[in-house]
Scaffold this motif. Structure first.
Motif, PDB file in Angstrom:
ATOM      1  N   ARG A 198      90.584  -5.388 -31.762  1.00  0.00           N
ATOM      2  CA  ARG A 198      90.111  -4.163 -32.355  1.00  0.00           C
ATOM      3  C   ARG A 198      89.024  -4.149 -33.484  1.00  0.00           C
ATOM      4  O   ARG A 198      88.366  -3.301 -33.699  1.00  0.00           O
ATOM      5  N   VAL A 199      89.242  -5.012 -34.315  1.00  0.00           N
ATOM      6  CA  VAL A 199      88.540  -5.142 -35.408  1.00  0.00           C
ATOM      7  C   VAL A 199      87.051  -5.410 -35.088  1.00  0.00           C
ATOM      8  O   VAL A 199      86.025  -4.996 -35.471  1.00  0.00           O
ATOM      9  N   SER A 200      86.858  -6.471 -34.054  1.00  0.00           N
ATOM     10  CA  SER A 200      85.529  -6.601 -33.366  1.00  0.00           C
ATOM     11  C   SER A 200      84.866  -5.348 -32.937  1.00  0.00           C
ATOM     12  O   SER A 200      83.701  -5.157 -32.975  1.00  0.00           O
ATOM     13  N   PHE A 201      85.717  -4.638 -32.210  1.00  0.00           N
ATOM     14  CA  PHE A 201      85.493  -3.243 -31.598  1.00  0.00           C
ATOM     15  C   PHE A 201      84.708  -2.514 -32.594  1.00  0.00           C
ATOM     16  O   PHE A 201      83.875  -1.601 -32.546  1.00  0.00           O
ATOM     17  N   LEU A 202      85.348  -2.375 -33.722  1.00  0.00           N
ATOM     18  CA  LEU A 202      84.973  -1.440 -34.892  1.00  0.00           C
ATOM     19  C   LEU A 202      83.830  -2.043 -35.583  1.00  0.00           C
ATOM     20  O   LEU A 202      82.838  -1.201 -35.803  1.00  0.00           O
ATOM     21  N   ILE A 203      83.879  -3.205 -35.761  1.00  0.00           N
ATOM     22  CA  ILE A 203      82.506  -4.069 -36.412  1.00  0.00           C
ATOM     23  C   ILE A 203      81.179  -3.745 -35.464  1.00  0.00           C
ATOM     24  O   ILE A 203      80.208  -3.769 -36.014  1.00  0.00           O
ATOM     25  N   GLU A 204      81.377  -3.877 -34.129  1.00  0.00           N
ATOM     26  CA  GLU A 204      80.261  -3.522 -33.076  1.00  0.00           C
ATOM     27  C   GLU A 204      79.916  -2.190 -32.888  1.00  0.00           C
ATOM     28  O   GLU A 204      79.063  -1.816 -32.364  1.00  0.00           O
ATOM     29  N   LYS A 205      80.877  -1.151 -33.807  1.00  0.00           N
ATOM     30  CA  LYS A 205      80.527   0.159 -33.839  1.00  0.00           C
ATOM     31  C   LYS A 205      80.537   0.711 -32.240  1.00  0.00           C
ATOM     32  O   LYS A 205      79.718   1.576 -31.993  1.00  0.00           O
ATOM     33  N   LYS A 206      81.506   0.212 -31.706  1.00  0.00           N
ATOM     34  CA  LYS A 206      81.603   0.854 -30.158  1.00  0.00           C
ATOM     35  C   LYS A 206      81.986   2.374 -30.065  1.00  0.00           C
ATOM     36  O   LYS A 206      82.827   2.614 -30.977  1.00  0.00           O
ATOM     37  N   LEU A 207      81.597   3.160 -29.097  1.00  0.00           N
ATOM     38  CA  LEU A 207      82.074   4.130 -28.829  1.00  0.00           C
ATOM     39  C   LEU A 207      82.004   5.218 -30.071  1.00  0.00           C
ATOM     40  O   LEU A 207      82.794   6.143 -30.344  1.00  0.00           O
ATOM     41  N   LEU A 208      80.921   5.204 -30.848  1.00  0.00           N
ATOM     42  CA  LEU A 208      80.645   6.177 -31.978  1.00  0.00           C
ATOM     43  C   LEU A 208      80.521   7.467 -31.441  1.00  0.00           C
ATOM     44  O   LEU A 208      80.147   7.713 -30.266  1.00  0.00           O
ATOM     45  N   LYS A 209      81.149   8.371 -32.258  1.00  0.00           N
ATOM     46  CA  LYS A 209      81.318   9.542 -31.995  1.00  0.00           C
ATOM     47  C   LYS A 209      82.558   9.960 -30.899  1.00  0.00           C
ATOM     48  O   LYS A 209      83.021  11.173 -30.915  1.00  0.00           O
ATOM     49  N   LYS A 210      82.994   8.970 -30.326  1.00  0.00           N
ATOM     50  CA  LYS A 210      84.036   9.015 -29.520  1.00  0.00           C
ATOM     51  C   LYS A 210      85.411   8.436 -30.031  1.00  0.00           C
ATOM     52  O   LYS A 210      86.663   9.002 -29.736  1.00  0.00           O
ATOM     53  N   ASP A 211      85.282   7.497 -30.711  1.00  0.00           N
ATOM     54  CA  ASP A 211      86.376   6.626 -31.275  1.00  0.00           C
ATOM     55  C   ASP A 211      86.604   7.087 -32.588  1.00  0.00           C
ATOM     56  O   ASP A 211      85.682   6.818 -33.673  1.00  0.00           O
ATOM     57  N   SER A 212      87.846   7.590 -33.155  1.00  0.00           N
ATOM     58  CA  SER A 212      87.832   8.183 -34.453  1.00  0.00           C
ATOM     59  C   SER A 212      87.613   7.160 -35.460  1.00  0.00           C
ATOM     60  O   SER A 212      87.040   7.486 -36.613  1.00  0.00           O
ATOM     61  N   GLU A 213      88.156   6.067 -35.164  1.00  0.00           N
ATOM     62  CA  GLU A 213      88.044   4.862 -36.411  1.00  0.00           C
ATOM     63  C   GLU A 213      86.524   4.501 -36.348  1.00  0.00           C
ATOM     64  O   GLU A 213      86.150   3.716 -37.584  1.00  0.00           O
ATOM     65  N   THR A 214      86.132   4.198 -35.209  1.00  0.00           N
ATOM     66  CA  THR A 214      84.425   3.848 -35.280  1.00  0.00           C
ATOM     67  C   THR A 214      83.829   4.775 -36.095  1.00  0.00           C
ATOM     68  O   THR A 214      82.720   4.483 -36.881  1.00  0.00           O
ATOM     69  N   GLN A 215      84.151   6.377 -35.867  1.00  0.00           N
ATOM     70  CA  GLN A 215      83.439   7.023 -36.622  1.00  0.00           C
ATOM     71  C   GLN A 215      83.818   6.995 -38.206  1.00  0.00           C
ATOM     72  O   GLN A 215      82.663   7.359 -39.044  1.00  0.00           O
ATOM     73  N   LEU A 216      84.969   6.928 -38.419  1.00  0.00           N
ATOM     74  CA  LEU A 216      85.139   6.749 -39.563  1.00  0.00           C
ATOM     75  C   LEU A 216      84.473   5.604 -40.247  1.00  0.00           C
ATOM     76  O   LEU A 216      83.876   5.617 -41.673  1.00  0.00           O
ATOM     77  N   LEU A 217      84.369   4.476 -39.744  1.00  0.00           N
ATOM     78  CA  LEU A 217      83.644   3.324 -40.307  1.00  0.00           C
ATOM     79  C   LEU A 217      82.361   3.779 -40.375  1.00  0.00           C
ATOM     80  O   LEU A 217      81.491   3.611 -41.530  1.00  0.00           O
ATOM     81  N   GLU A 218      81.694   4.439 -39.624  1.00  0.00           N
ATOM     82  CA  GLU A 218      80.098   4.824 -39.768  1.00  0.00           C
ATOM     83  C   GLU A 218      80.093   5.886 -40.949  1.00  0.00           C
ATOM     84  O   GLU A 218      78.877   5.661 -41.404  1.00  0.00           O
TER      85      GLU A 218
END
Length: 193
Positions: free
Chosen positions: A111-131
Motif C-alpha cells: 500500500r505504501v509503494s502504491f501511494l509513493i508511485e502515485k497510482k490512481l490519482l483522482k480515483k484513490d483518496s489517499e493517493t489524492q491526499l498525498l498529491e
C-alpha cells in the motif's frame, strides 16, 4: 519503539545522508531530510487523521533522491518522464526495504509503494491526499525559486498543472498560503480568478 517510529527514524537517517543542503531560517539541512519533514508536517496539519501508510509515504516521497540525478537521463521531455517514473519505483523500493526491516506486513508495504508511485490519482483518496500535500509543499516552500527561474508564461503553465493535480480541499488550503503579493497575483492570473 513501534514499527512506525523505527521506520520514520530509518527514513530520516537515509535522507540525512543527502550531500546537498538547503538553508531554512538560517540553519543548513540535508535537502531531502528537510523536504521529508516538510511533507510530514504539512500532511499532519492538513489531514491529521491520515493513515500510517500515508504518513510513511509522505516522509519517504523523495527518499535518497540524490542517488538518481536528473542529469543521468536525457535532458528532454522523454528523458524527464522516464526519470520521474523510475524515481517513483526507486523511492518505493527503498522504502519497502525499510518497512520490511521494521516488521510491517507485505499488505502494508504494498500500500505504501502504491501511494509513493502515485497510482490512481483522482480515483484513490489517499493517493489524492498525498498529491495535495506534495503540491502544497511545493507552493509553500519551492514556488518562489521557480518564479525567479522561469518566465511568466512557463510559470502559468506550472501553476495550472499543479492546480489540476489537486482536489478542491487542496485548492482551498493552497489559497491560505502566505504568498508574496506578486506571486498571489500570478497564481490568480494563471487560474483566471
Amino acid at each position: 519503539m513501534t514499527p512506525f517510529q523505527n521506520a520514520s527514524a530509518w527514513i530520516d537517517a537515509e535522507n540525512a545522508q543527502d550531500p546537498n543542503s538547503e538553508t531554512h531560517q538560517s540553519n543548513s539541512y540535508p535537502k531531502e531530510l528537510l523536504y521529508s519533514n516538510r511533507m510530514y508536517e504539512r500532511l499532519m496539519d492538513f489531514y491529521p487523521n491520515a493513515s500510517e501508510e500515508v504518513q510513511i509515504a509522505s516522509k519517504a516521497q523523495h527518499i535518497c533522491r540524490w542517488k538518481m540525478p536528473r542529469e543521468s537521463y536525457p535532458m528532454d521531455r522523454v528523458g524527464y518522464l522516464k526519470w520521474r517514473e523510475e524515481l517513483k519505483k526507486f523511492h518505493a523500493q527503498t522504502t519497502a526495504k525499510i518497512l520490511e526491516k521494521a516488521g510491517y506486513s507485505s499488505v502494508f508495504i504494498d500500500r505504501v509503494s502504491f501511494l509513493i508511485e502515485k497510482k490512481l490519482l483522482k480515483k484513490d483518496s489517499e493517493t489524492q491526499l498525498l498529491e495535495d500535500v506534495i503540491c502544497l509543499v511545493f507552493l509553500e516552500y519551492y514556488f518562489d525559486a521557480f518564479v525567479q527561474k522561469h518566465d511568466r508564461e512557463k510559470m502559468k503553465n506550472i501553476i495550472l498543472k499543479t492546480w489540476n493535480k489537486m482536489s478542491e480541499n487542496g485548492h482551498q488550503e493552497a489559497l491560505k498560503i502566505n504568498f508574496s503579493d506578486a506571486n498571489l497575483q500570478l497564481i490568480k492570473d494563471s487560474l483566471g480568478l
